[in-house]
Design a protein around this motif. Structure first.
Motif, PDB file in Angstrom:
ATOM      1  N   LYS A  39       0.825  -1.232  -0.106  1.00  0.00           N
ATOM      2  CA  LYS A  39       0.099   0.116  -0.164  1.00  0.00           C
ATOM      3  C   LYS A  39       0.961   1.267   0.073  1.00  0.00           C
ATOM      4  O   LYS A  39       0.556   2.086  -0.769  1.00  0.00           O
ATOM      5  CB  LYS A  39      -0.856  -0.102   1.274  1.00  0.00           C
ATOM      6  N   VAL A  40       1.655   1.354   0.773  1.00  0.00           N
ATOM      7  CA  VAL A  40       2.737   2.517   0.961  1.00  0.00           C
ATOM      8  C   VAL A  40       3.637   2.729  -0.173  1.00  0.00           C
ATOM      9  O   VAL A  40       3.618   3.832  -0.573  1.00  0.00           O
ATOM     10  CB  VAL A  40       3.541   2.466   2.354  1.00  0.00           C
ATOM     11  N   SER A  41       4.300   1.647  -0.698  1.00  0.00           N
ATOM     12  CA  SER A  41       5.158   1.703  -1.807  1.00  0.00           C
ATOM     13  C   SER A  41       4.366   2.321  -3.171  1.00  0.00           C
ATOM     14  O   SER A  41       4.886   2.890  -3.786  1.00  0.00           O
ATOM     15  CB  SER A  41       5.903   0.192  -1.946  1.00  0.00           C
ATOM     16  N   LYS A  42       3.263   1.736  -3.197  1.00  0.00           N
ATOM     17  CA  LYS A  42       2.199   2.221  -4.227  1.00  0.00           C
ATOM     18  C   LYS A  42       1.968   3.933  -4.052  1.00  0.00           C
ATOM     19  O   LYS A  42       1.859   4.545  -5.322  1.00  0.00           O
ATOM     20  CB  LYS A  42       1.177   1.653  -4.427  1.00  0.00           C
ATOM     21  N   TRP A  43       1.799   4.276  -2.924  1.00  0.00           N
ATOM     22  CA  TRP A  43       1.536   5.658  -2.738  1.00  0.00           C
ATOM     23  C   TRP A  43       2.762   6.280  -3.099  1.00  0.00           C
ATOM     24  O   TRP A  43       2.615   7.457  -3.684  1.00  0.00           O
ATOM     25  CB  TRP A  43       1.089   6.083  -1.157  1.00  0.00           C
TER      26      TRP A  43
END
Length: 310
Positions: free
Chosen positions: A145-149
């Motif tokens: 989730k965070v890496s996609k953000w």
């Protein structure tokens, strides 16, 4: 270039106080000499207000990242490394500030996703002498989730940081040789240790790195690692690729006990072993290391452990 250099000097809180204050004081004395005491007193009052304001500014900008307080910092640049990884360069509050965090420590990054605070930890890869910025590597995962953000983050947007965070302990020349085993984006703590060693002239520690990845394209900073190995005689790197191309000439598959035995220094009180990567990989390497005579390691290592897991 000269004008920009002058601005950078004034970015330093000390220079930003004393240089302007000195100029201002000289002006006040000249005016007071020619106009009398009333101007002198008025000038002293103005000087006191000016110095007070500069001191407040210096206090607020003394450190960009604090251990117990989140600080929003602006993304300056995004440098693509591969189809799913990039270097993110963040601005520090002052163009002359440097980020000198303990070797092998991390920064906590906080982002808000769907109303929920998400915190992840990243090890800066920029060296301690870099002024005005620091770099981190973020690798995007299908379920991350965070890496996609991060992948959608644009220059000018901010991320909140706090730190440093960590438990690793490094003392110059405490060990003659250090073996490293890592995979994917977990290379960053190893780069932190390497940066410390190669930027310390008196440090003669020999380092051998085994770096595992899915494909050749997933090897982050390969050119930089190869260049370092060619220029720094005390460092060597060996790659292990699980899905190689037809032209790949390096090691293939997963990291094995044979790889550790072949490339890393043997167990010895003068040697140390550092491990970082996905949990399954770390556990597997710990088991191989113990079979090769290294002390039994733990996933939550103590700072001084001979076998240390990030």
């Amino acid at each position: 270039m000269t004008e920009r250099r002058g601005m950078e000097i004034l970015d330093d809180p000390i220079h930003g106080i004393f240089i302007p204050s000195g100029i201002f004081t000289l002006g006040v004395l000249v005016i007071a000499w020619s106009a009398g005491n009333a101007w002198y007193l008025l000038g002293i009052l103005a000087l006191a207000m000016f110095v007070g304001a500069r001191l407040l500014l210096a206090y607020r900008s003394r450190t960009s990242i604090l251990p117990n307080e989140w600080t929003p910092l602006e993304l300056e640049e995004r440098i693509v490394l591969s189809k799913n990884a990039a270097i993110y360069r963040f601005k520090l509050r002052s163009s002359v500030e440097t980020l000198d965090i303990p070797t092998g420590f991390h920064l906590a990054a906080k982002v808000m996703l769907d109303g929920v605070e998400e915190v992840r930890y990243y090890t800066p890869i920029s060296n301690k002498f870099a002024e005005g910025h620091f770099d981190i590597i973020v690798k995007s995962y299908v379920d991350g989730k965070v890496s996609k953000w991060f992948a959608g983050l644009q220059p000018g947007q901010t991320v909140e940081f706090k730190g440093p965070v960590g438990r690793f302990s490094y003392v110059t020349n405490a060990y003659k040789k250090i073996g490293m085993v890592t995979g994917g984006s977990a290379i960053t703590p190893m780069l932190s240790v390497l940066n410390k060693i190669v930027t310390t002239p008196e440090d003669t520690t020999q380092v051998c790195l085994i770096y595992a990845n899915e494909t050749e394209n997933d090897i982050l900073l390969k050119d930089e690692l190869d260049d370092l190995a060619s220029k720094y005689p005390n460092f060597e790197v060996h790659y292990v690729v699980r899905k190689p191309s037809a032209s790949w000439t390096g090691e293939v598959g997963y990291v094995t006990k044979q790889h550790l035995e072949k490339y890393l220094p043997p167990c010895n009180p003068a040697h140390r072993l550092l491990i970082c990567g996905p949990p399954k990989m770390k556990q597997m390497v710990l088991e191989y290391a113990e079979q090769l005579g290294w002390p039994k390691g733990a996933m939550k290592s103590k700072p001084e452990d001979q076998v240390f897991v990030f």
